[in-house]
Design an enzyme around this catalytic site. Sequence first.
Site, PDB file in Angstrom:
ATOM      1  N   HIS A 215      20.516 -37.333   0.345  1.00 20.40           N
ATOM      2  CA  HIS A 215      19.862 -36.727  -0.034  1.00 20.40           C
ATOM      3  C   HIS A 215      18.170 -35.588   1.358  1.00 20.40           C
ATOM      4  O   HIS A 215      17.457 -35.419   1.678  1.00 20.40           O
ATOM      5  CB  HIS A 215      18.348 -37.704  -0.574  1.00 20.40           C
ATOM      6  CG  HIS A 215      17.835 -37.604  -1.326  1.00 20.40           C
ATOM      7  ND1 HIS A 215      17.631 -36.124  -1.850  1.00 20.40           N
ATOM      8  CD2 HIS A 215      18.101 -37.804  -2.568  1.00 20.40           C
ATOM      9  CE1 HIS A 215      16.674 -36.113  -2.708  1.00 20.40           C
ATOM     10  NE2 HIS A 215      17.191 -37.064  -3.627  1.00 20.40           N
ATOM     11  N   VAL A 216      18.703 -36.666   2.293  1.00 21.26           N
ATOM     12  CA  VAL A 216      18.104 -35.560   3.745  1.00 21.26           C
ATOM     13  C   VAL A 216      17.974 -35.079   3.294  1.00 21.26           C
ATOM     14  O   VAL A 216      17.630 -32.935   4.460  1.00 21.26           O
ATOM     15  CB  VAL A 216      18.844 -36.088   4.793  1.00 21.26           C
ATOM     16  CG1 VAL A 216      20.071 -35.911   5.237  1.00 21.26           C
ATOM     17  CG2 VAL A 216      17.639 -35.710   6.395  1.00 21.26           C
TER      18      VAL A 216
END
Length: 571
Positions: A215-216
């Site tokens: 998700h980063v």
Amino acid sequence: MLHAPAVTGARPLEWEVEGRTWGNCFGGLDHEEIDAATYAEWGVDYLEYDYCHATWGMSSTPSALSWRGGCWQTPWMERLTGADAAFLYMENKIVHMHVTGVLILDPSSVAGGYSFEKVREHLIDRIHLIPPFRRRLMSVPLGIDHPVWVEDPDFDLDHHLHRHKLRRPGRMIDLATFVGGYATHKLDRSRPLWDMVVVEGLQGGRIAVVTKMHHVAVDGVSGTDLIAHLVDLSPEPAPAGGADEPFDPHRVPGIPRLAAGAVISRVRDPLRTVRSFRRAAAAVGRLGQSVLGDGDGASMARPFEAPRTFFNQSLTPRRSVAFATASLDDCKFIKSTFGTTVNDVFLAACAGALRTYLQDNGELPTRPLVASVPVSVHGQTSDARATNQVSNMFVRLPTDIADPVDRLRSVRSETRDAKAAHGAIGADMIGDVTELTPPAIFNLASRLYSRGGLAERLAPIHNLVISNVPGPPIPLYVGGARLEAIYPFGPLIEGAGLNISVLSNMGNMDIGVIACPDVAPNVEDLAAGIAGGISELRKAAEEERARRTPAEPAARKRSAKKPAAKKRPAS
């Protein structure tokens, strides 16, 4: 004619066709479908996706914009924003912050037949268009500042692209079992934060491409941009410019360089924390006023208002998934009948499915559940470099209401209140909180919350997450294989063992449910219940229209009559 506006990092990639602007709204569920043959007539070979406005666009050449909208700090090293770093700091051995996606492909349209090698060559041809695929993270000494992205000199595609064959008969439930096990394992942070498996042996000769990406590096909207780089508008893949250029990464910075860069970053912007504090404090004040309502009984659902359920417990690392598909046309029919939105329809269907799911497990609360609904704020944040430009709104799900139409009307009221209050949170809340919390403390808090079993001791922040991801409204191909479905699966947050995502795709709503099976079993029943809930609402909408139709001619006939003459009073 096909006209493209000037493209900048702050303008949508919309295309005007014979006076009409083509695109789709946030959520990708209300759009105008155009025949794919028309695109060939227009000379359109590439798709572009504007992640600032959740809008699909078209082009005759590959996008000149970088994957991050042209906002690079340096061509070889880039520091994470606070909003992106938050998803890194939240991760621990139990909470996995990667996003999983499943693409179902029909390879019968591949010229010369399907082979794994063709998929590999297609990825090699497009990988230069997706910089995160060849970058990895490096932490800063002592947590002086957020980690940085660097080009990985040891990048090897074979570390990320794999092949798997399902045992016969290759049903979707067999694929779900594989995907659940695949999502259970975290990504290796010493390498670029993505992975891909080509799964063969599905019934009907189909294949699946299963991906994991941290998700980063991606959110729901920018993930659609990633897909746009891998797909084509026809079975013949269009050539990708720049594919032949050699990958020549810079040297990986050493500890002194990383430390010095972090110090310089702080010195150059000493007021970063002060600005974050001011924005966060103002947002908390506005949010407090909004959730308390305006005196007429209307208010957004509050954090920690959610009732406890059996799936609101401490998680384990295990994951399970389920697939379902519903008709987008059904949702639009329901929407127009009852005066709601497509999102309202989907949330109401989720509420009905959750009601049955809770009843089947003997734990139906008397109060409505509370869902956390991510909302894209791309183009609204103070730092345009952030990949994760997302805010959140809390919505009550009326699982305490038995009638499906009454549930839908309740959802319409709840989302109206939530949208009115959502602006109070601000587009920078996640990033601001991260800037105000030292990375070591942030990650320590995440680990202690999981290890200490605090999910059982504290009130649930929410019951689950429900996400709506924009998808393509036209037929697409991956390496010549037709794209049939795209199932999205978000990460699970500690204390909430369910996550439901939906993506619109060519007249369908592809639904993905991911869960921790140790707290939320049998998620295939929940997924089927969501699709069934939409069918139930469609039937109710047809009945509603049938009741209205006979009355309409009579109403018109009455309105056409002349008013009777008034009698004069007797003299």
